[in-house]
Write a protein that holds these residues in place. Structure first.
Motif, short mmCIF file in Angstrom:
data_model
loop_
_atom_site.label_atom_id
_atom_site.label_comp_id
_atom_site.label_asym_id
_atom_site.label_seq_id
_atom_site.Cartn_x
_atom_site.Cartn_y
_atom_site.Cartn_z
N UNK A 287 58.12 -99.94 45.21
CA UNK A 287 57.72 -99.55 43.85
C UNK A 287 58.90 -99.60 42.89
N UNK A 288 60.07 -99.17 43.36
CA UNK A 288 61.26 -99.23 42.51
C UNK A 288 61.57 -100.67 42.10
N UNK A 289 61.40 -101.59 43.05
CA UNK A 289 61.64 -103.00 42.74
C UNK A 289 60.60 -103.53 41.74
N UNK A 290 59.34 -103.16 41.96
CA UNK A 290 58.26 -103.68 41.12
C UNK A 290 58.33 -103.13 39.69
N UNK A 291 58.69 -101.86 39.55
CA UNK A 291 58.71 -101.26 38.21
C UNK A 291 60.09 -101.31 37.58
N UNK A 292 61.03 -101.97 38.22
CA UNK A 292 62.39 -102.03 37.65
C UNK A 292 62.41 -102.57 36.22
N UNK A 293 61.56 -103.58 35.87
CA UNK A 293 61.55 -104.01 34.46
C UNK A 293 61.09 -102.89 33.53
N UNK A 294 60.11 -102.09 33.97
CA UNK A 294 59.63 -100.97 33.16
C UNK A 294 60.73 -99.92 33.01
N UNK A 295 61.42 -99.66 34.11
CA UNK A 295 62.53 -98.69 34.06
C UNK A 295 63.61 -99.15 33.08
N UNK A 296 63.92 -100.44 33.11
CA UNK A 296 64.95 -100.97 32.22
C UNK A 296 64.53 -100.85 30.75
N UNK A 297 63.28 -101.20 30.45
CA UNK A 297 62.77 -101.12 29.08
C UNK A 297 62.79 -99.67 28.59
N UNK A 298 62.36 -98.75 29.45
CA UNK A 298 62.35 -97.34 29.07
C UNK A 298 63.77 -96.82 28.82
N UNK A 371 61.00 -91.72 42.03
CA UNK A 371 60.88 -92.62 43.17
C UNK A 371 62.20 -92.66 43.96
N UNK A 372 63.30 -92.49 43.24
CA UNK A 372 64.61 -92.44 43.90
C UNK A 372 64.73 -91.17 44.74
N UNK A 373 64.17 -90.06 44.24
CA UNK A 373 64.13 -88.83 45.03
C UNK A 373 63.35 -89.03 46.32
N UNK A 374 62.27 -89.82 46.24
CA UNK A 374 61.46 -90.09 47.43
C UNK A 374 62.26 -90.94 48.41
N UNK A 375 62.97 -91.95 47.91
CA UNK A 375 63.80 -92.79 48.77
C UNK A 375 64.86 -91.95 49.47
N UNK A 376 65.46 -91.02 48.74
CA UNK A 376 66.51 -90.17 49.29
C UNK A 376 65.97 -89.17 50.33
N UNK A 377 64.68 -88.88 50.28
CA UNK A 377 64.10 -87.90 51.20
C UNK A 377 63.98 -86.51 50.60
N UNK A 378 64.35 -86.36 49.32
CA UNK A 378 64.20 -85.06 48.66
C UNK A 378 62.73 -84.72 48.47
N UNK A 379 61.92 -85.77 48.26
CA UNK A 379 60.52 -85.59 47.93
C UNK A 379 59.67 -86.56 48.74
N UNK A 380 58.35 -86.37 48.66
CA UNK A 380 57.38 -87.30 49.21
C UNK A 380 56.60 -87.89 48.04
N UNK A 381 55.86 -88.95 48.29
CA UNK A 381 55.01 -89.50 47.24
C UNK A 381 53.95 -88.48 46.82
N UNK A 382 53.39 -87.78 47.81
CA UNK A 382 52.35 -86.78 47.54
C UNK A 382 52.75 -85.46 48.16
#
Length: 463
Positions: A287-298, A371-382
């Motif tokens: 998801x981070x890869x797919x939305x990276x353009x959105x993240x950059x624009x934001x 999403x980075x928190x999820x990758x790190x293991x701090x959080x889950x998607x749900x």
């Protein structure tokens, strides 16, 4: 907390460690029965089809029987009790195996084979359960060390039934109640007070089964102690209130005529729960890869429209078991001091929200850096949405069951969040919804929440 019996004060001796039964999911699995029937079905398939490799078909067949709860360890070990379901699932499993492995088989032949297999497995279970009952009667070590919570008439009846019918496989070693009936004390089984210390009692006495028989204590007083036993290796049964009017279902068990509701244990006991972290890691990374353009624009939009603060807002939140971590979001408001931000429950957003921040919040795009928190293991998607430590401390002292929502990882989205419980909404309702999610967790529930989250983002109903 004291332990007593009719002979006076006494401590229950700490038992030796015992071999635990297998738990592939939220319920105990009778592994011996699984292996036995897998071998039998393999032999039957080999004899009927002359295949050299019938094991894969047999594995699928047995797995499908398992979905019907046919391998759950049972107190009432009776082949007749499960015969209707055994026959039904044998038919379904046979049809599924035929469709997948040999679609040219005539339906009539498949039906005859299904009934034949069901008949053989029924005989196998008659013999197997007879051995199980005999071993339970003759060898106390084959019985499950049992704690009965409650010291009223129902508990007394259970004690009597278990003494008269050791084939149920339960060995009462302790009764937990602060004010038991005299006959409970006179029975001889040690009695201890302090239901609030149930977890400690279960661990100290190596309890394998807990039966909640209630007493004069209100039902609400049992909730927290039972949830604290979530991660312990024991089974929990509850005697339904007004059990005389309760119809026995396939998911229930019984001790003689007393029905028992088997508590669907913590999601963390299920094999699929252990795949949840892997799914989180893979999906959040993609998801981070797919939305990276959105993240950059934001990021560019925030940098250009408001330079009063950083692009990414970082704040300390409380995660699983009270662990603190830094949560990341796109900054959507004009900054204030960290001390104010950490304790300000409902800031005046109309004054602090930036133009781009209003859009980011409405579409929930401001949450994407998590999403980075999820990758790190701090959080889950749900999972339950994370809260600031200052408010967690307040809510845990004022809101019943709030602390129980921290039994699992917090989430990017959650059951409470997609039901509108975010921002300045009822904390009591959030705790109820979050604990409902934990008690009823499944892969499908996670998928459902994610789909509803996408729907909310598209409709712009975020915070």
């Amino acid at each position: 907390m004291s332990v007593r019996n009719f002979r006076g004060v006494a401590e229950v001796a700490s038992p030796p460690r015992r071999v635990r039964r297998v738990a592939f999911g939220r319920q105990r699995i009778d592994a011996v029965l699984v292996v036995l029937e897998l071998v039998i079905v393999t032999i039957l398939l080999a004899a009927a089809t002359q295949q050299r490799w019938p094991a894969p078909e047999a594995a699928v067949f047995v797995a499908l029987l398992g979905t019907g709860g046919l391998y759950r360890s049972r107190l009432n070990a009776s082949a007749l009790e499960v015969l209707p379901r055994l026959a039904g699932f044998c038919v379904l499993a046979t049809l599924a195996v035929v469709v997948v492995f040999d679609p040219t088989t005539p339906i009539l032949r498949a039906g005859v084979e299904a009934l034949g297999v069901a008949s053989v497995l029924f005989v196998v279970r008659v013999l197997y359960y007879a051995v199980v009952r005999a071993r339970r009667r003759s060898k106390p070590a084959m019985r499950s060390r049992t704690a009965i919570v409650g010291g009223g008439m129902v508990a007394s009846k259970i004690l009597q039934n278990l003494e008269q019918h050791p084939e149920f496989g339960l060995e009462p070693i302790i009764v937990v109640d602060s004010d038991p009936l005299p006959e409970i004390v006179e029975w001889g089984t040690p009695v201890t007070d302090g239901v609030e210390n149930l977890r400690e009692i279960v661990m100290r006495h190596n309890v394998e089964t807990v039966i909640v028989a209630f007493s004069r204590t209100t039902d609400q007083n049992y909730v927290s102690p039972l949830r604290q036993c979530d991660d312990l290796d024991c089974e929990i049964f509850i005697v339904p209130r007004l059990f005389e009017f309760v119809h026995l279902t396939n998911d229930m068990d019984r001790v003689h005529t007393i029905p028992l509701v088997h508590v669907r244990r913590s999601a963390q006991r299920a094999w699929c729960w252990h795949a949840k972290r892997l799914v989180d890691l893979v999906v959040s990374s993609l998801a981070l890869l797919l939305v990276s353009p959105v993240l950059l624009v934001c990021a560019l939009a925030i940098a250009v429209t408001d330079r009063s603060g950083p692009i990414i807002f970082k704040q300390q939140r409380t995660g699983r078991n009270g662990t603190l971590f830094h949560l990341y979001k796109f900054r959507s408001m004009r900054p204030v001091s960290a001390a104010t931000s950490d304790i300000d429950w409902s800031p005046d957003r109309s004054l602090r929200l930036t133009a781009i921040g209003r859009f980011l919040r409405k579409t929930s795009i401001d949450e994407l850096p998590q999403l980075w928190n999820v990758v790190r293991g701090d959080m889950s998607l749900v999972g339950p949405r994370p809260e600031r430590p200052h408010f967690v401390e307040q809510f845990e002292s004022t809101v019943p069951s709030y602390q129980h929502r921290h039994r699992v990882n917090v989430g990017l989205t959650g059951w409470a969040a997609i039901n509108g419980l975010r921002g300045d909404t009822s904390i009591d309702d959030r705790a109820i919804y979050d604990n409902f999610y934990i008690e009823n967790w499944s892969i499908w529930l996670d998928a459902k929440i994610i789909l509803l989250t996408f729907k909310a983002m598209l409709r712009g109903t975020g915070s």
